[in-house]
Design a protein around this motif. Structure first.
Motif, PDB file in Angstrom:
ATOM      1  N   THR A 199       3.089  -5.339   3.613  1.00 52.73           N
ATOM      2  CA  THR A 199       1.950  -6.151   4.050  1.00 52.73           C
ATOM      3  C   THR A 199       2.101  -6.562   5.509  1.00 52.73           C
ATOM      4  OG1 THR A 199       3.054  -8.111   3.146  1.00 52.73           O
ATOM      5  CG2 THR A 199       1.417  -7.036   1.768  1.00 52.73           C
ATOM      6  N   ARG A 200       3.308  -6.511   6.040  1.00 52.83           N
ATOM      7  CA  ARG A 200       3.490  -6.872   7.440  1.00 52.83           C
ATOM      8  C   ARG A 200       2.942  -5.792   8.365  1.00 52.83           C
ATOM      9  NH1 ARG A 200       8.944  -7.560   8.569  1.00 52.83           N
ATOM     10  NH2 ARG A 200       8.430  -8.778  10.402  1.00 52.83           N
ATOM     11  N   TRP A 201       2.713  -4.582   7.846  1.00 47.79           N
ATOM     12  CA  TRP A 201       1.993  -3.575   8.637  1.00 47.79           C
ATOM     13  C   TRP A 201       0.567  -4.045   8.889  1.00 47.79           C
ATOM     14  CZ3 TRP A 201       3.455   1.000  10.927  1.00 47.79           C
ATOM     15  CH2 TRP A 201       4.769   1.399  10.685  1.00 47.79           C
ATOM     16  N   ILE A 202       0.029  -4.794   7.936  1.00 47.02           N
ATOM     17  CA  ILE A 202      -1.313  -5.357   8.114  1.00 47.02           C
ATOM     18  C   ILE A 202      -1.253  -6.556   9.050  1.00 47.02           C
ATOM     19  CG2 ILE A 202      -3.258  -6.433   6.916  1.00 47.02           C
ATOM     20  CD1 ILE A 202      -2.362  -4.900   4.390  1.00 47.02           C
ATOM     21  N   GLU A 203      -0.203  -7.357   8.883  1.00 47.79           N
ATOM     22  CA  GLU A 203      -0.061  -8.600   9.649  1.00 47.79           C
ATOM     23  C   GLU A 203      -0.025  -8.354  11.155  1.00 47.79           C
ATOM     24  OE1 GLU A 203       3.674 -11.559  10.456  1.00 47.79           O
ATOM     25  OE2 GLU A 203       3.469 -10.665   8.480  1.00 47.79           O
ATOM     26  N   VAL A 204       0.645  -7.271  11.591  1.00 51.23           N
ATOM     27  CA  VAL A 204       0.800  -7.019  13.037  1.00 51.23           C
ATOM     28  C   VAL A 204      -0.149  -5.922  13.508  1.00 51.23           C
ATOM     29  CG1 VAL A 204       3.179  -7.821  13.083  1.00 51.23           C
ATOM     30  CG2 VAL A 204       2.728  -5.412  12.623  1.00 51.23           C
ATOM     31  N   ARG A 205      -1.337  -5.874  12.921  1.00 52.72           N
ATOM     32  CA  ARG A 205      -2.255  -4.763  13.166  1.00 52.72           C
ATOM     33  C   ARG A 205      -2.826  -4.753  14.582  1.00 52.72           C
ATOM     34  NH1 ARG A 205      -4.317  -8.728  10.311  1.00 52.72           N
ATOM     35  NH2 ARG A 205      -6.298  -9.651  10.862  1.00 52.72           N
TER      36      ARG A 205
ATOM     37  N   ARG B  97      -8.715  -1.137  -0.832  1.00 44.75           N
ATOM     38  CA  ARG B  97      -8.679  -0.408  -2.102  1.00 44.75           C
ATOM     39  C   ARG B  97      -9.331   0.963  -1.960  1.00 44.75           C
ATOM     40  NH1 ARG B  97     -10.187  -5.550  -5.969  1.00 44.75           N
ATOM     41  NH2 ARG B  97      -8.040  -6.221  -6.396  1.00 44.75           N
ATOM     42  N   GLY B  98     -10.379   1.008  -1.152  1.00 46.56           N
ATOM     43  CA  GLY B  98     -11.015   2.298  -0.905  1.00 46.56           C
ATOM     44  C   GLY B  98     -10.078   3.276  -0.231  1.00 46.56           C
ATOM     45  N   ALA B  99      -9.098   2.749   0.499  1.00 46.51           N
ATOM     46  CA  ALA B  99      -8.090   3.593   1.143  1.00 46.51           C
ATOM     47  C   ALA B  99      -6.951   3.927   0.193  1.00 46.51           C
ATOM     48  CB  ALA B  99      -7.535   2.894   2.379  1.00 46.51           C
ATOM     49  N   GLY B 100      -7.075   3.489  -1.078  1.00 50.26           N
ATOM     50  CA  GLY B 100      -6.084   3.854  -2.079  1.00 50.26           C
ATOM     51  C   GLY B 100      -5.046   2.805  -2.382  1.00 50.26           C
ATOM     52  N   MET B 101      -5.193   1.592  -1.825  1.00 56.59           N
ATOM     53  CA  MET B 101      -4.192   0.560  -2.055  1.00 56.59           C
ATOM     54  C   MET B 101      -4.545  -0.260  -3.295  1.00 56.59           C
ATOM     55  SD  MET B 101      -3.399  -0.952   1.727  1.00 56.59           S
ATOM     56  CE  MET B 101      -3.255   0.137   3.154  1.00 56.59           C
TER      57      MET B 101
ATOM     58  N   LEU C  25       3.228   2.562   4.001  1.00 51.07           N
ATOM     59  CA  LEU C  25       1.995   2.810   3.256  1.00 51.07           C
ATOM     60  C   LEU C  25       1.589   4.280   3.256  1.00 51.07           C
ATOM     61  CD1 LEU C  25      -0.080  -0.302   4.443  1.00 51.07           C
ATOM     62  CD2 LEU C  25       1.449  -0.115   2.479  1.00 51.07           C
ATOM     63  N   ASP C  26       2.511   5.178   3.635  1.00 50.70           N
ATOM     64  CA  ASP C  26       2.242   6.605   3.519  1.00 50.70           C
ATOM     65  C   ASP C  26       2.080   6.980   2.053  1.00 50.70           C
ATOM     66  OD1 ASP C  26       1.944   9.284   4.456  1.00 50.70           O
ATOM     67  OD2 ASP C  26       4.028   9.683   3.911  1.00 50.70           O
ATOM     68  N   ILE C  27       2.873   6.338   1.200  1.00 52.72           N
ATOM     69  CA  ILE C  27       2.649   6.377  -0.246  1.00 52.72           C
ATOM     70  C   ILE C  27       2.055   5.024  -0.599  1.00 52.72           C
ATOM     71  CG2 ILE C  27       3.682   6.632  -2.525  1.00 52.72           C
ATOM     72  CD1 ILE C  27       5.905   8.261  -1.291  1.00 52.72           C
ATOM     73  N   ALA C  28       0.837   5.030  -1.095  1.00 50.72           N
ATOM     74  CA  ALA C  28       0.062   3.795  -1.229  1.00 50.72           C
ATOM     75  C   ALA C  28       0.541   2.917  -2.370  1.00 50.72           C
ATOM     76  CB  ALA C  28      -1.418   4.135  -1.436  1.00 50.72           C
ATOM     77  N   PRO C  29       0.395   1.598  -2.235  1.00 49.13           N
ATOM     78  CA  PRO C  29       0.658   0.689  -3.349  1.00 49.13           C
ATOM     79  C   PRO C  29      -0.193   1.070  -4.559  1.00 49.13           C
ATOM     80  CG  PRO C  29       0.375  -0.531  -1.318  1.00 49.13           C
ATOM     81  CD  PRO C  29      -0.005   0.883  -1.014  1.00 49.13           C
ATOM     82  N   GLY C  30       0.441   1.167  -5.723  1.00 43.53           N
ATOM     83  CA  GLY C  30      -0.262   1.561  -6.938  1.00 43.53           C
ATOM     84  C   GLY C  30      -0.259   3.044  -7.211  1.00 43.53           C
TER      85      GLY C  30
END
Length: 236
Positions: free
Chosen positions: A152-158, A212-216, A18-23
């Motif tokens: 999304t697994r970066w979110i899953e194992v937060r 989304r506010g974080a750019g995703m 996610l260093d380069i954001a989705p979208g």
């Protein structure tokens, strides 16, 4: 390592972490400057990432694929069919030595409980288990699904708690395979995939405005988004 391979690895890592954001829109010229690469390797790397579903190409524009909740749900359905079947094959075909290797991988990654290790633990376990079934087409399909889910697994194992819970579920699945309990291994694996998907979708729906506010960019059916937002709402 060729310049194309190195660029592909670096760009893929930037997208998956996610260093380069989705979208996010990216340009060939911008990548040339960022990674100190020439145009031909940049285009080759982008084309490869497009085939993996991580980048979209429209005209002259390249865009990192948004987080698509419908795709996540569909991949969970695919995994829910393939992975229990792979576990049953593993019960039939895996040797004790192979099972020991999977256990060693699982335990080794538990001792380094950061987020990156948590992702590696999940990918390694699911791919190791699939490989034990001896069907490369099943293994390749599971590998492709995990690649598409890796962001999304970066979110899953937060959290550390989430990583520990994942390890415990993986361990129980492996114990069932080792003891020859094909039905139990398949049931545990199906429940693990479904539970992980449900928790992930619930978290994204709850936190989508902050994300989304974080750019995703997050897209999906209104019922998966948790409200009546338009299907193609994106944030850049």
């Amino acid at each position: 390592m060729s310049q194309t391979s190195q660029l592909y690895d670096n760009l893929r890592a930037a997208i998956l972490t996610l260093d380069i954001a989705p979208g996010e829109r990216i340009s060939e010229r911008g990548l040339e400057g960022r990674f100190h690469a020439s145009r031909t390797p940049v285009r080759a790397a982008l084309s490869r990432l497009e085939r993996e579903g991580l980048i979209l190409h429209e005209g002259r524009t390249w865009t990192v694929t948004p987080i698509d909740l419908d795709e996540i749900a569909s991949l969970a359905e695919l995994r829910g069919v393939l992975e229990p079947a792979a576990a049953r094959l593993a019960v039939e075909r895996a040797s004790a030595e192979q099972l020991d290797e999977v256990r060693a991988h699982l335990d080794q990654l538990r001792s380094t409980p950061d987020r990156e290790a948590g992702i590696r633990m999940g990918s390694t376990f699911h791919l190791d288990l699939a490989a034990l079934g001896g069907n490369r087409f099943v293994t390749d399909a599971i590998a492709d699904a995990l690649t598409r889910l890796e962001r999304t697994r970066w979110i899953e194992v937060r959290t550390a708690e989430a990583r520990e819970a994942a390890w415990e579920e993986h361990s129980a699945i492996l114990d069932a395979v080792r003891s020859g309990e094909a039905d139990r291994a398949a049931e545990l694996l199906a429940a693990h995939v479904a539970g992980t998907n449900d928790r992930l979708l619930a978290f994204i729906a709850q936190e989508r405005r902050r994300l989304r506010g974080a750019g995703m960019a997050i897209v999906g059916s209104p019922e998966l988004l948790g409200d009546s937002e338009p299907t193609a709402t994106q944030s850049h």
